[in-house]
Structures are given as C-alpha cells and as structure tokens.
Write a protein that holds these residues in place. Structure first.
Motif, short mmCIF file in Angstrom:
data_model
loop_
_atom_site.label_atom_id
_atom_site.label_comp_id
_atom_site.label_asym_id
_atom_site.label_seq_id
_atom_site.Cartn_x
_atom_site.Cartn_y
_atom_site.Cartn_z
N UNK A 1 8.99 6.63 0.23
CA UNK A 1 9.27 7.97 -0.29
C UNK A 1 10.75 8.14 -0.61
N UNK A 2 11.61 7.70 0.31
CA UNK A 2 13.04 7.87 0.05
C UNK A 2 13.51 6.92 -1.04
N UNK A 3 12.88 5.75 -1.14
CA UNK A 3 13.19 4.86 -2.27
C UNK A 3 12.85 5.55 -3.59
N UNK A 4 11.72 6.24 -3.63
CA UNK A 4 11.33 6.95 -4.86
C UNK A 4 12.30 8.08 -5.15
N UNK A 5 12.77 8.75 -4.11
CA UNK A 5 13.76 9.80 -4.32
C UNK A 5 15.01 9.23 -4.96
N UNK A 6 15.40 8.04 -4.53
CA UNK A 6 16.56 7.40 -5.14
C UNK A 6 16.36 7.23 -6.64
N UNK B 1 0.84 -1.20 0.00
CA UNK B 1 0.00 0.00 0.00
C UNK B 1 0.87 1.25 0.00
N UNK B 2 1.86 1.27 0.89
CA UNK B 2 2.73 2.44 1.00
C UNK B 2 3.49 2.69 -0.29
N UNK B 3 3.96 1.62 -0.92
CA UNK B 3 4.69 1.76 -2.18
C UNK B 3 3.80 2.38 -3.25
N UNK C 1 5.44 4.25 4.47
CA UNK C 1 5.37 5.33 3.50
C UNK C 1 6.67 6.14 3.49
N UNK C 2 7.22 6.40 4.67
CA UNK C 2 8.50 7.13 4.75
C UNK C 2 9.58 6.38 3.99
N UNK C 3 9.65 5.06 4.19
CA UNK C 3 10.65 4.26 3.50
C UNK C 3 10.45 4.34 1.99
N UNK D 1 2.12 11.38 12.02
CA UNK D 1 1.36 12.37 11.27
C UNK D 1 1.06 11.87 9.86
N UNK D 2 2.02 11.19 9.27
CA UNK D 2 1.80 10.63 7.93
C UNK D 2 0.68 9.60 7.98
N UNK D 3 0.66 8.78 9.02
CA UNK D 3 -0.38 7.77 9.13
C UNK D 3 -1.76 8.41 9.18
N UNK D 4 -1.92 9.46 9.97
CA UNK D 4 -3.23 10.10 10.06
C UNK D 4 -3.60 10.77 8.73
N UNK D 5 -2.61 11.29 8.04
CA UNK D 5 -2.86 11.92 6.72
C UNK D 5 -3.32 10.87 5.71
N UNK D 6 -2.71 9.70 5.71
CA UNK D 6 -3.05 8.65 4.75
C UNK D 6 -4.39 8.01 5.05
N UNK D 7 -4.72 7.86 6.34
CA UNK D 7 -5.91 7.11 6.71
C UNK D 7 -7.17 7.97 6.77
N UNK D 8 -7.02 9.29 6.75
CA UNK D 8 -8.19 10.15 6.77
C UNK D 8 -8.45 10.82 8.09
N UNK D 9 -7.58 10.62 9.07
CA UNK D 9 -7.72 11.28 10.36
C UNK D 9 -6.86 12.54 10.41
#
Length: 325
Positions: free
Chosen positions: A274-279, A204-206, A270-272, A308-316
């Motif tokens: 994101x940095x993979x995508x930056x690579x 999901x995060x990927x 998601x953090x992981x 904070x990322x989790x709440x942003x992704x899940x709708x909270x």
C-alpha cells in the motif's frame, strides 16, 4: 490493444533482441519497450539499463515457465516476449471469473523452487529518495502520510524478514496493469524486470493493493462525473468492497488448491505494498481528489494494522475490520 504500423520483419537467421529493438515501433508511455515483427507474430522487445536479471533468464530457460510468461530469448540488455493482446486488469473492477486463470498462472510460478536465484526486486523503495523539486511540488498531506506510516511499514518489513517458508520464483511486481485478460478463460503476466526468488504472498499483496488503488481511481472519476449522483464515499465503498470480495474468494481457493502456500504474513505484505503504491501516486500527474482519496485509504489501512488487514483479505472480516477500511 492494437498498433497499426509498418515493421521490418526479422528472419530466423538474424534473431537478435537488440536488432529487433532498433527495428521496432515505439509504444506511447513505455520508453523501454518496443513492438516488433518476429516471423509471423508480433513481439515486445524490452531494454534494460543493466544486465538481464537472472529471474528473467530462468523464465527463458525453462519452457514450462516460459509458457506462462511468453518469453522468447534475450541479449545482454534486451529480452523478447510474445505480444499479448487483451485488456489490462486496471481498467475494470476485479472479476471472480479471473480467479481460476490467475491461480493457474500463479501456481505455475510459485511451485518452481528458486534455488540459487537472487532475491526479487521491489519496484520502488518504501520511502524513496525525494528530490528538492519533488518535495516542493508534493502535497503536504501526502508527504506527511508517507513518513508517518513509514515506521509501521518498517515494522512490517521486520516481521516479513522472519519468514522461514521456502522461496519460490515470483513476479515481483504483480499488479493490475501487469496482467492482461486475453479472454474470459485466460490471462497473461507481463513486465518481469523485478522477478526472482521470493514469497508468493508478496505477489498476492502487490496485486490486491494495486486493485485497491485502481478502484479508488475509478471511484474518483465517477464522483467527478456531473451526471453521476452518488457521492465519492459511496463509489469508494463499492470499489473497495469489490476488491474485498475478490480477495476473499481468491485466498480461499488458493488455500484449497495449494495449502502449502502460506498467507500468514499477508497483512504485513499488504501494508508494505500500500505504501509503495502511495509512492507511485506522489510522482505521477494525478488530481487532488485522487491524492487525497488514496492518502485517506492508506491512513485507514495503516491504522487497521496487519492482523485486521489479514482477516479482511482472507474473508474472516469482523465489523471492526469493515469499519476500519
């Protein structure tokens, strides 16, 4: 997608992935994939440097999973899949109509327990080895961001390692350009080299991280269009808001359909990603505007932190989260 080429048709009594590879037609920008004729149908033939991963062997072995993947058969270093004609998800903003077919395909995989299956591979390392040439040609702003936030990602990886949820078979590299919309009610996953045992929230995060990156790319293209009067910031806001809305709906419906699938560590995953995508942005041709925009997005994401990322992704999402991203 359409190719107009003359193919050697392989009969059923000479089926061989390697033979199909050598008789197939090359595909631009995909040196390890060829298009071949298999009976009355088109197929893609994939060549690997190493032996076929066991995740792919499992997908070929079990018809209920192969129905989602479109696998046919394999040789030592080759495997064959149905050719999927359609539109890649990286070419348009996330569409809520895709949520149901996405969940259907995802759950088909994730509800298959991967006992004895090796761990899914990551497409690229978090901070990959950098050659001297790449180092010289790499923008300092991008390079410094990758290393500054590698500690944040290392911490996220440590937390991910503490998960005790049951493993399932996962795609391993589920991103927008590995998903094809066949029609309004059907999607297919492609490119399974990273598949194996893993946690669904990593898939999901990927996917969500890739949607953000491709959205940033569209924003940059629109902002560079002289006929467009909106600023880059406004285009970025529109694209990222579309991903947020899509993520909220996707994860809420996932919770309703499959409450057993945890998203407790979706922020770290998601953090992981994101940095993979930056690579990936580092080592492919891209505009300065794209590199800087992506770097700024990753910076804001890392500063937001996993909760904070989790709440942003899940709708909270709170006002603080909205402002951060």
């Amino acid at each position: 997608m359409f190719w107009n080429a003359n193919f050697h048709t392989t009969s059923q009594d000479e089926l061989s992935a390697e033979k199909l590879w050598h008789s197939g037609d090359t595909i631009k920008n995909h040196p390890r994939v060829r298009l071949a004729q298999l009976g009355e149908q088109l197929a893609t033939v994939h060549r690997l440097n190493d032996a076929i991963p066991s995740g792919i062997r499992t997908l070929i072995e079990y018809p209920e999973l192969a129905a989602a993947a479109g696998f046919r058969f394999n040789d030592e270093n080759f495997y064959v899949m149905d050719f999927v004609e359609g539109e890649m998800l990286d070419t348009f903003p996330p569409d809520s109509q895709l949520i149901q077919p996405l969940l259907q395909q995802m759950l088909l995989l994730w509800r298959f327990r991967a006992e004895g299956l090796p761990e899914a591979k990551r497409e690229r390392p978090i901070i990959g080895p950098i050659t001297p040439v790449q180092y010289v040609n790499m923008p300092d702003t991008v390079l410094s961001s990758a290393y500054i936030y590698s500690k944040t990602v290392s911490n996220a990886l440590q937390r991910l390692a503490t998960r005790d949820t049951e493993l399932a078979i996962v795609h391993g590299d589920l991103k927008a350009d590995n998903i094809v919309r066949v029609n309004s009610d059907s999607i297919r996953f492609i490119d399974w080299e990273c598949s194996g045992a893993g946690h669904p929230e990593d898939d999901i995060a990927s996917l969500l991280a890739s949607l953000c990156v491709y959205g940033l790319g569209r924003a940059v293209q629109k902002a560079l269009d002289p006929t467009n009067d909106l600023s880059l910031d406004k285009h970025v806001t529109q694209e990222i808001d579309a991903v947020r809305s899509f993520s909220n709906a996707l994860l809420q419906q996932l919770h309703q359909k499959a409450p057993e699938i945890s998203t407790d560590f979706i922020g770290e995953a998601f953090l992981v990603s994101c940095l993979c995508r930056l690579q990936g942005i580092l080592f492919v041709p891209s505009s300065e505007a794209m590199r800087l925009t992506t770097t700024e997005f990753v910076t804001r994401t890392m500063q937001g932190g996993s909760e904070l990322i989790r709440t942003w992704l899940t709708g909270d999402a709170t006002a603080e989260v909205e402002e951060t991203l």
